[in-house]
Design a protein around this motif. Sequence first.
Motif, PDB file in Angstrom:
ATOM      1  N   VAL A 280       0.852  -1.191   0.000  1.00 39.85           N
ATOM      2  CA  VAL A 280       0.000   0.000   0.000  1.00 39.85           C
ATOM      3  C   VAL A 280       0.885   1.237   0.000  1.00 39.85           C
ATOM      4  CG1 VAL A 280      -1.776   1.295   1.226  1.00 39.85           C
ATOM      5  CG2 VAL A 280      -1.828  -1.215   1.230  1.00 39.85           C
ATOM      6  N   ALA A 281       0.621   2.149  -0.937  1.00 38.15           N
ATOM      7  CA  ALA A 281       1.448   3.351  -1.075  1.00 38.15           C
ATOM      8  C   ALA A 281       0.626   4.605  -0.866  1.00 38.15           C
ATOM      9  CB  ALA A 281       2.100   3.396  -2.451  1.00 38.15           C
ATOM     10  N   GLN A 282       1.255   5.601  -0.263  1.00 35.56           N
ATOM     11  CA  GLN A 282       0.715   6.955  -0.234  1.00 35.56           C
ATOM     12  C   GLN A 282       1.674   7.826  -1.039  1.00 35.56           C
ATOM     13  OE1 GLN A 282      -0.654   8.440   3.644  1.00 35.56           O
ATOM     14  NE2 GLN A 282      -0.558   6.334   4.411  1.00 35.56           N
ATOM     15  N   ARG A 283       1.114   8.646  -1.906  1.00 37.31           N
ATOM     16  CA  ARG A 283       1.907   9.434  -2.844  1.00 37.31           C
ATOM     17  C   ARG A 283       1.739  10.918  -2.515  1.00 37.31           C
ATOM     18  NH1 ARG A 283       3.824   7.954  -7.980  1.00 37.31           N
ATOM     19  NH2 ARG A 283       4.097   9.675  -9.450  1.00 37.31           N
ATOM     20  N   PHE A 284       2.854  11.619  -2.349  1.00 36.05           N
ATOM     21  CA  PHE A 284       2.809  13.019  -1.941  1.00 36.05           C
ATOM     22  C   PHE A 284       3.528  13.890  -2.969  1.00 36.05           C
ATOM     23  CE2 PHE A 284       2.607  10.483   1.932  1.00 36.05           C
ATOM     24  CZ  PHE A 284       1.423  10.948   2.467  1.00 36.05           C
ATOM     25  N   PRO A 285       2.779  14.720  -3.715  1.00 37.34           N
ATOM     26  CA  PRO A 285       3.396  15.640  -4.670  1.00 37.34           C
ATOM     27  C   PRO A 285       3.957  16.863  -3.942  1.00 37.34           C
ATOM     28  CG  PRO A 285       1.031  15.923  -4.682  1.00 37.34           C
ATOM     29  CD  PRO A 285       1.314  14.781  -3.737  1.00 37.34           C
ATOM     30  N   ARG A 286       4.555  17.735  -4.700  1.00 37.94           N
ATOM     31  CA  ARG A 286       5.186  18.940  -4.123  1.00 37.94           C
ATOM     32  C   ARG A 286       4.139  19.826  -3.438  1.00 37.94           C
ATOM     33  NH1 ARG A 286       5.331  23.346  -8.003  1.00 37.94           N
ATOM     34  NH2 ARG A 286       7.361  23.931  -7.187  1.00 37.94           N
ATOM     35  N   GLY A 287       4.548  20.359  -2.283  1.00 41.80           N
ATOM     36  CA  GLY A 287       3.687  21.290  -1.563  1.00 41.80           C
ATOM     37  C   GLY A 287       2.695  20.656  -0.627  1.00 41.80           C
ATOM     38  N   VAL A 288       2.665  19.328  -0.517  1.00 40.50           N
ATOM     39  CA  VAL A 288       1.738  18.647   0.384  1.00 40.50           C
ATOM     40  C   VAL A 288       2.519  18.144   1.603  1.00 40.50           C
ATOM     41  CG1 VAL A 288       0.124  16.739   0.673  1.00 40.50           C
ATOM     42  CG2 VAL A 288       0.250  17.949  -1.513  1.00 40.50           C
ATOM     43  N   PRO A 289       2.327  18.732   2.780  1.00 43.79           N
ATOM     44  CA  PRO A 289       3.056  18.244   3.958  1.00 43.79           C
ATOM     45  C   PRO A 289       2.539  16.860   4.369  1.00 43.79           C
ATOM     46  CG  PRO A 289       2.080  20.424   4.341  1.00 43.79           C
ATOM     47  CD  PRO A 289       1.467  19.869   3.109  1.00 43.79           C
ATOM     48  N   PHE A 290       3.427  16.054   4.889  1.00 47.51           N
ATOM     49  CA  PHE A 290       3.020  14.758   5.426  1.00 47.51           C
ATOM     50  C   PHE A 290       3.959  14.391   6.570  1.00 47.51           C
ATOM     51  CE2 PHE A 290       6.003  13.982   2.029  1.00 47.51           C
ATOM     52  CZ  PHE A 290       6.830  12.985   2.490  1.00 47.51           C
TER      53      PHE A 290
END
Length: 297
Positions: free
Chosen positions: A78-88
């Motif tokens: 299971v993956a979570q994908r974070f593009p630029r500008g999205v804090p995680f």
Amino acid sequence: MTIYEPTQEALRGELLQRLAKLSAPSSAKGSVPHGVDSGVNVFGYCVNARERFARSRLPHPAVVVVLSGTKEVWRGDVAQRFPRGVPFAIPAGLEIDLVNIPDPQSGRYESICITVDAPLRQSLRASLNGLPDGPSIPGSFGIALSADLVEAYGHAASALAAPEAATAEAVARHRIVEILLLLSGTHVGRMFVAVDRAEQLEAIVYADPSYAWRVEEVAGMLGMGASTLRRHLKQAGTSFRQVCLSARMATAGSLLSAPGYSVTQAAQAAGYASRSHFARQVRAAHGVAPGRLRSVA
């Protein structure tokens, strides 16, 4: 009077503008320190080719913002994908795979990361007078932006970008603590104030309450044997089963009290395949049936 509420897309754009002053030179590769102080480590990371770090485990919780490219966080398949500008955020101790994917146009991946050690987490917890509320969106490390959070990031970036000032490091630490206090009100906030083993376990379960966690698995993530983890939990007056159940029921209560979630969806998110079993646990934890809790909300 109409009050303008910026969209998440607009806030992401503003956040990237504020953090641009911390961008490393195009020739930089690997870790780029931006400031180290008691309890806080702030650094950038740059790479010009796709890379994967398998079975990573962070010693301290971290909050990350991608400046260029995309970050994937994998747990199992299971993956979570974070593009630029999205804090995680990433909790401490959770075994994950990290994939850094450069931007297809610039050919560059870059991010800014803040890590927080245990003494500072204790200080944050004292400021909050305990643990923050449970999650509103289980299973997600992503953080919704607010104008206050963007502003706090901007203040921190300005201080970190001015190392020549005698007070810059102290000011930067103050601004970073401001970011962490704002994050404490989000669904990932609990991982930043988890100090003892019971709270670290709770933060891991909150990160994915639908998963069938095993004590041996979590103990390995925390760098100890299952019997040692059980002993720590017993000393804290709880057990592995109790911590998992508490996290799942907090998740269920949060979702059933929020609009847009059915009882079936809440049960699945909390890790229950049997709706009747879920209903019994909700009644024991919250005093009412799931449907009733939903109608009260």
